[in-house]
Design an enzyme around this catalytic site. Structure first.
Site, PDB file in Angstrom:
ATOM      1  N   ASP A 168      -1.700  30.604 -16.937  1.00  0.00           N
ATOM      2  CA  ASP A 168      -0.572  29.300 -17.458  1.00  0.00           C
ATOM      3  C   ASP A 168      -1.264  28.142 -16.934  1.00  0.00           C
ATOM      4  O   ASP A 168      -0.035  28.178 -15.658  1.00  0.00           O
ATOM      5  CB  ASP A 168       0.086  30.295 -15.706  1.00  0.00           C
ATOM      6  N   ASN A 414      -8.948  35.711 -10.663  1.00  0.00           N
ATOM      7  CA  ASN A 414      -8.243  35.498 -10.787  1.00  0.00           C
ATOM      8  C   ASN A 414      -7.003  37.058 -11.541  1.00  0.00           C
ATOM      9  O   ASN A 414      -7.406  36.513 -12.563  1.00  0.00           O
ATOM     10  CB  ASN A 414      -7.244  34.635 -11.116  1.00  0.00           C
ATOM     11  N   GLU A 415      -6.524  37.735 -11.270  1.00  0.00           N
ATOM     12  CA  GLU A 415      -5.312  38.341 -11.746  1.00  0.00           C
ATOM     13  C   GLU A 415      -6.197  39.424 -12.807  1.00  0.00           C
ATOM     14  O   GLU A 415      -5.462  39.167 -14.227  1.00  0.00           O
ATOM     15  CB  GLU A 415      -4.271  37.728 -11.451  1.00  0.00           C
ATOM     16  N   TYR A 468       5.115  37.850  -6.551  1.00  0.00           N
ATOM     17  CA  TYR A 468       6.336  37.496  -7.130  1.00  0.00           C
ATOM     18  C   TYR A 468       7.430  38.265  -6.734  1.00  0.00           C
ATOM     19  O   TYR A 468       8.507  37.966  -8.099  1.00  0.00           O
ATOM     20  CB  TYR A 468       6.469  36.992  -8.773  1.00  0.00           C
ATOM     21  N   GLU A 504      -1.076  33.786  -3.575  1.00  0.00           N
ATOM     22  CA  GLU A 504       0.431  32.925  -4.432  1.00  0.00           C
ATOM     23  C   GLU A 504       1.534  33.369  -3.797  1.00  0.00           C
ATOM     24  O   GLU A 504       1.606  34.963  -3.523  1.00  0.00           O
ATOM     25  CB  GLU A 504      -0.378  33.312  -5.828  1.00  0.00           C
ATOM     26  N   LYS A 568       6.376  24.974 -10.004  1.00  0.00           N
ATOM     27  CA  LYS A 568       6.635  25.605  -8.570  1.00  0.00           C
ATOM     28  C   LYS A 568       5.817  25.422  -7.720  1.00  0.00           C
ATOM     29  O   LYS A 568       5.276  25.515  -6.201  1.00  0.00           O
ATOM     30  CB  LYS A 568       5.483  27.111  -8.486  1.00  0.00           C
TER      31      LYS A 568
HETATM   32  C1  GCB Z   1      -0.093  33.774 -11.425  1.00  0.00           C
HETATM   33  C2  GCB Z   1      -1.033  33.232 -12.315  1.00  0.00           C
HETATM   34  C3  GCB Z   1      -0.637  31.606 -11.596  1.00  0.00           C
HETATM   35  C4  GCB Z   1       0.627  31.659 -12.349  1.00  0.00           C
HETATM   36  C5  GCB Z   1       1.474  32.045 -11.781  1.00  0.00           C
HETATM   37  C6  GCB Z   1       2.645  31.205 -11.848  1.00  0.00           C
HETATM   38  O1  GCB Z   1       0.112  34.776 -11.013  1.00  0.00           O
HETATM   39  O2  GCB Z   1      -2.207  33.263 -10.919  1.00  0.00           O
HETATM   40  O3  GCB Z   1      -1.675  30.922 -12.424  1.00  0.00           O
HETATM   41  O4  GCB Z   1       1.293  29.752 -13.014  1.00  0.00           O
HETATM   42  O5  GCB Z   1       1.590  33.493 -12.164  1.00  0.00           O
HETATM   43  O6  GCB Z   1       3.671  30.783 -11.782  1.00  0.00           O
HETATM   44  O7  GCB Z   1       3.668  32.487 -12.968  1.00  0.00           O
END
Ligand code: GCB
Length: 594
Positions: A168, A414-415, A468, A504, A568
């Site tokens: 992203d 990451n992820e 999230y 995050e 964000k």
């Molecule tokens: C995540 C990613 C990050 C994204 C974020 C989002 O989990 O690690 O790169 O920008 O979510 O805002 O969706």
């Protein structure tokens, strides 16, 4: 590879500035050997910078393939006696460099430096031409991975293709970090490794370096200088240790740096080479539920960031970098993660100097295709070649950043799709390899799997988690965060008994959008969501850090969930605070758990 620094024996010239630039839309350049004669039909392009947002041409912004850069330069006759090097801080993602039509070096990997020797290629005292072709294509073996998709259906014209990537942030490209010419003597100090330990108020600075070249140099002086320039310890070997009584420690918030000065001499006592490395004395350790820096529990307060700004894109931007560190201080943050790739060496130096703690991440992002039932960790996609490139990237990152006191942990990605069986041998290899290269820092992989699905966390030292709730899961339902997050964090802890950093959490907020009671995309919602997470984190002692996603709004590819990029940020892309920034500033004034 030592960062180029001037000294009594080393000179340096930057090639930053305007270069001649040409996008190769018709894929002709390599076939026609554009490096052999001056480019025709060029435009001005600043270096360092991403090329994408500089012109008014969306074709260039969205170009997939090669672009060419060219510049002329002189070097003085006196450099004939030296070893002349050309170093590129980074070029995204693949680059080949020629000087006067002769190939100097090539490199893949868009976030790490590379260099080549010019001594026998260059015209001393005359004009030289440097040509660099940069290619931005990502495939399953690149880091980050991606895939060029040729779309063959009746909705698209013949030959239509797109660059797909499953992460992203916008795939900015170009020469992103400085191009530097520098000299060393022909016999030169090549690599220095420094690690530090503290025992009973005495610091032990272990070091090792080597010298390469024609002369056999065995006379060294190794000195440690404090900020005032006093020599506080010295030695003579190229592998030894220095002892410092009552050292001034490098601490979060107080980046005290010593200068580690290495000199090599001829047998007659003449200086051959000298290099000064800034170092910090500190220790890092995970003990039970705690992350200890210099033996004291450290709680991570800060952000996941990006190298991203208007017009420069991902290009080195000293103005934004210094502003960002000022904003970190203003926010009372003490740390950040280099999400999702190694940041410039200039940023790492600032972190060292200002005492900001860094989680240093390789560009292994997009190893997960959300919502699609596609297995990635197999020979078709993320197989042996991808693993080897991942290993090489970790090696190069550690080589580059091992001496930064600010770096307290390596993140190998990451992820990733850590619910796949194939991810286990893959990450086992990476965890082992990283520890082999550096056993002084913990290693992590930032996770998005759920604890019941994850298969790899036991391979690492600490759980870093991106979450999230009330955004991608149960959008709009702030009231669920407490229940969902607490349950999940307890499950992680029960399964692995490792401390947890939430690396995050956050919500998109468009600066100036308000509604109360809060709704998604408003500043109120962003604040409330973040606060709900805090309530949970504050009552769980094994949560040892909070990195809000993200420090500032940033550019992404276009899509229906992105409104001129990812919003964000708690600061706008222009670095103005949203309400959440003020809220965090108050919270982080003290240790949140005290
Ligand atoms: C995540 C990613 C990050 C994204 C974020 C989002 O989990 O690690 O790169 O920008 O979510 O805002 O969706």
């Amino acid at each position: 590879m030592l960062y180029p620094r001037e000294s009594e024996s080393r000179q340096l010239r930057t090639l930053s500035g305007l270069w001649r630039f040409k996008a190769d839309y018709l894929h002709e350049g390599r076939k026609q050997n554009w490096q052999m004669s001056p480019l025709e039909g060029t435009i001005n392009m600043p270096v360092p910078a991403s090329y994408n947002d500089i012109t008014q041409d969306e074709k260039l912004r969205d170009h997939i393939g090669d672009v060419w850069y060219e510049k002329t330069f002189f070097v003085p006759l006196s450099w004939r006696e030296e070893r002349v090097m050309l170093r590129v801080g980074s070029a995204s993602h693949h680059a080949t460099v020629w000087v006067n039509g002769v190939k100097v070096t090539e490199h893949s990997g868009g976030f790490l430096p590379f260099e080549g020797e010019l001594s026998s290629i260059i015209n001393y005292g005359e004009e030289n031409r440097i040509s660099i072709v940069v290619n931005n294509v990502l495939d399953w073996n690149s880091l980050p991975p991606g895939e060029v998709k040729h779309i063959e259906d009746e909705q698209h014209p013949k030959g239509y293709k797109i660059q797909e990537y499953h992460y992203d942030f916008f795939n900015y490209a170009g020469i992103h970090r400085p191009v530097i010419l520098y000299t060393t003597p022909k016999t030169y100090i090549e690599d220095i490794t420094v690690t530090t330990d503290i025992k009973d108020k005495i610091a032990v600075v272990h070091y090792e370096f080597k010298t390469t070249g024609e002369k056999s140099v065995t006379n060294y002086s190794v000195e440690l200088l404090d900020k005032e320039g006093n020599i506080v310890a010295s030695e003579k070997g190229n592998k030894d240790r220095l002892m410092v009584e009552n050292p001034k420690l490098w601490q979060p918030g107080e980046g005290y740096l010593y200068t580690f000065r290495v000199s090599s001499f001829e047998t007659n006592g003449d200086l051959v080479d000298r290099y000064r490395l800034p170092i910090g004395i500190r220790t890092v350790e995970i003990k039970g539920e705690q992350f200890l820096i210099n033996g004291k529990p450290f709680y991570f307060k800060g952000f996941g960031k990006h190298e991203d700004s208007d017009f420069n894109g991902r290009g080195l931007n000293d103005v934004i970098n210094v502003k960002d560190f000022n904003l970190l201080e203003w926010s009372n943050a003490n740390s950040f993660r280099t999400s999702h790739y190694p940041y410039s060496e200039e940023i790492m130096d600032l972190a060292d100097e200002l005492g900001i703690v860094v989680i240093d991440e390789v560009p292994a992002v997009g190893m997960n295709i959300w919502g699609q039932n596609i297995q990635l960790f197999n020979e078709d996609k993320l197989g042996t070649d991808a693993l080897n490139n991942h290993i090489k990237t970790i090696k190069d990152l550690i080589k580059r950043d091992k001496n930064h006191p600010s770096v307290v942990m390596w993140s190998v990605g990451n992820e990733a799709a850590t619910f796949e069986d194939g991810s286990v041998p893959y990450f086992k290899k990476l965890a082992e390899f990283t520890r082999e290269l550096d056993n002084t820092r913990p290693v992590t992989l930032v996770q998005s799997s759920k604890p019941k699905d994850d298969k790899v966390a036991q391979l690492f030292d600490i759980i870093c988690l991106n979450r999230y709730y009330s955004w991608y899961e149960d959008p709009g339902h702030l009231e669920l965060i407490d229940f969902q997050l607490e349950k999940e964090l307890k499950d992680w802890y029960a399964k692995y008994k490792q401390p947890i950093i939430i690396t995050e959490y956050g919500a998109d907020a468009i600066a100036g959008f308000h509604q109360d009671p809060p709704v998604m995309f408003t500043e109120e919602y962003q604040c409330e969501m973040i606060k709900e997470y805090h309530k949970v984190m504050d009552r769980l002692p094994f949560v040892i850090g909070e990195h809000v996603w993200n420090f500032a709004d940033f550019a992404t590819k276009q899509g229906v969930t992105r409104i001129v990029g990812n919003k964000k940020g708690v600061f706008t892309r222009q670095r103005q605070p949203k309400a959440a920034a003020h809220m965090l500033r108050k919270r982080w004034l003290a240790h949140p758990k005290e």
